[in-house]
Design an enzyme around this catalytic site. Sequence first.
Site, PDB file in Angstrom:
ATOM      1  NE  ARG A 137       8.580   5.074  -0.374  1.00  0.00           N
ATOM      2  CZ  ARG A 137       7.652   4.757   0.534  1.00  0.00           C
ATOM      3  NH1 ARG A 137       7.763   5.202   1.762  1.00  0.00           N
ATOM      4  NH2 ARG A 137       6.623   4.002   0.214  1.00  0.00           N
TER       5      ARG A 137
ATOM      6  CB  CYS B 270       4.218 -15.697   8.784  1.00  0.00           C
ATOM      7  SG  CYS B 270       5.777 -14.918   9.156  1.00  0.00           S
TER       8      CYS B 270
END
Lengths: 457, 457
Positions: free
Chosen positions: A21, A42
Amino acid sequence: MRIVIVGGVAAGMSAASRAMRQNPEADVVVFERGEYISYGACGLPYVLGGDVDSFDDLIARTPGQMRSRGIGVRLRHEVTGVDAKAATVTVVDHDSGRSAVEPYDKLLLATGVSAIRPDWATTDLGGVHVLRDIPDGQAIESSLKDASAHGKGRAVIVGGGYIGLELAETLHCRGLSVVIVEKAPEVAGRMLDRDYQQRVRAELEGNGVEIRCGTSVEGLTGKDGRVTGVQTDHGLIRADVVIVAVGVRPNTGLARVAGARVGKTGAVAVNTRQETAVEGVYSAGDNTESLHRVTRRKVHIPLGLTANRMGRVAGVNMAGGDATFPGVVGSSIFKTFSLGAARTGLTQTEADELGLRAVSVDVSSTDHAGYYATAKPIYVRLTAEHGTGRLLGAQLVCNNHESVKRVDVIAALLHGRGKVQDLFEMDLSYAPPFSGVWDVLLVAADRLSREIGKKQE
Amino acid sequence: MRIVIVGGVAAGMSAASRAMRQNPEADVVVFERGEYISYGACGLPYVLGGDVDSFDDLIARTPGQMRSRGIGVRLRHEVTGVDAKAATVTVVDHDSGRSAVEPYDKLLLATGVSAIRPDWATTDLGGVHVLRDIPDGQAIESSLKDASAHGKGRAVIVGGGYIGLELAETLHCRGLSVVIVEKAPEVAGRMLDRDYQQRVRAELEGNGVEIRCGTSVEGLTGKDGRVTGVQTDHGLIRADVVIVAVGVRPNTGLARVAGARVGKTGAVAVNTRQETAVEGVYSAGDNTESLHRVTRRKVHIPLGLTANRMGRVAGVNMAGGDATFPGVVGSSIFKTFSLGAARTGLTQTEADELGLRAVSVDVSSTDHAGYYATAKPIYVRLTAEHGTGRLLGAQLVCNNHESVKRVDVIAALLHGRGKVQDLFEMDLSYAPPFSGVWDVLLVAADRLSREIGKKQE
């Protein structure tokens, strides 16, 4: 400009996206030694527990999606060497077995951590697992099916840290009987002070999980190639599945080869721009240490948000931008059964170890208005510096697990080195289905102010 | 020292308790014109809905408990006059009908607000109610029983503010069909910007509540002494029960008599010590204006925490201590059906009205990790000042109602005049059952930083 990123999970992929970006002309390539990128590690316990449908759901971006953004992704490509002077890395392609030397202008080491496997856990026996990545999760899933095929299986989780505690719930919900073996006197490790560790243990035991603290594992027993038991200094525990969750170790090998410095924390040392001591070499994610804003010390607290954030910072900087990592305040949170536990800043124990003059108060209240149907007890320990009243940290436990997310209010205050009085003055939102009129955090702040005042008299 | 307190609910009783703690020798007496003290008025809708068992559960302290702490409590005693020069009040005992003149050293006006009853609502018809106190709640309860005795009853709630919206859920759950009539183009009044008001309306409509916005009430119809309908400028709506929830008006009569100043907000003006312009006369609670820390203007936002906090400050000061009210940041929150809505600071609409150069972004994400079973969409509008990047406010809506409590993180930042970048740098807690790795607040901060950056280019 060629940006080479080693490791394609949280930090690595965040860096790749941000670099692209920042500089759409950059040539960004990610080498990932495994078969998956960009997944939410997670979430692994929750796939096993059924709160997430499949391991695929954890994948935020596929290699195809990344490639369509112009980011090169090479799976099963392991970076085995770095020559910082030549600005090259050596890459082994595990499919072809061939190795190649690849140049870089900027290099990011986002090599993460590995699950620690003590000697007794390096075994060929089936049914013995760690849980760090998707293949680990798939292997556990397969073991669980084998175990339950032989009636009600028994899982022994070695290690009572948050991964062990999350897994205890999910394996219990899968119908296994669960035993946690922990060397320390209590579960939940350094995350919480002793009294709060005990509340966590009570929740597990109340749900039928057997907890053996103060117990060391000495070995495993097996039969026909499968594990059958865990030998401890307090006897043998029968087991169909063993999960080894005794901690993680940062993968610093490449950083050392590159000449980067590894800090006292055992993780790679960087400046706030995620730059190592070696020109052009960055480090980000679980392998990297960070600044603790409360103590101003370097810490190694490998967590998802930190890894993503470091990756972003590294990505921007490698691509010619200018970003800095703001540090952490030590926030973490977990759920086991219906209990939520959260902490931020320092525990009283940690503050004592650092020689800080810390004062704590314990407050119990209800998470919602006391008269409201869904209200549950919530316990808060709030810690501040004696004399200055500066907030140092908080610990929360509640059986409506989401109610401990309010720890973030304290995290916000720690960022600005806020004081107890600042917390007390907060205009927190109130309606009976959300909190008491005085949110438990305000009650704690009030109590702690008076406690500090008393000590100063 | 004699401390006289007029009004025995949130501010009044907080003041009494604090005054007693500050100076145990003080003679503290509370005159309450009603029959109840120290109750949680915010819980009234939930007794009707069944989430609270009985009205008695809302009572935090009984007169007996207060008296045992040495605080005089006189129920059904209405203070009808103040002579500030003589430092006396005139009190009418509604049981004996006698009036007496009582001296004070310090006087607190904690007279609260009254529900507005438009002309059409001053009626003898049964089944027409407001909801401010326990007797109001008991009267509604009795009407609901009458209504349901005649089959499925129909409730018309006039006013789509948060009390109307909370009641819509509870009356619906009681089995009534519910219509909300609102003069404004949308529900949720000034609490939220238009788009967020619409999300609230969608939740109500999705649950079968009929909403008629842009509709004014012109009168009521009745038969045999009971209400049968609500006449509006868009036709007649049949009704068995009518709740008038069109707003509140601060009770400033005594303050005016005492010579205190009433601000432009319509509420009593005080300094940060809760002192009115008249020596020895304090004002606290819903009848009193407060400082908005974001705009630095005086506002009148009658809410439970503010009332309690003002009462504390007044109590400490009247008893010889020194406390100051820190001001508010405009936090409020409510639940209707499974939807939670929260706001703090300013909406974009409010910022525009004040002539602030405000920029907002809208972010939709999930409250928990997107892949986690309980995740629901969460919508956040974050607003900041163009140029400086100073945070001005936030609005949140989510169908896991508790997830909008994270608005408190923004409230904490508003207290310290924090910037968007400060929010983005927060080390918020993360695990999949609690939030995404980038909490929606961080996502919003990131987006808003870029938006501000773009506009400055």
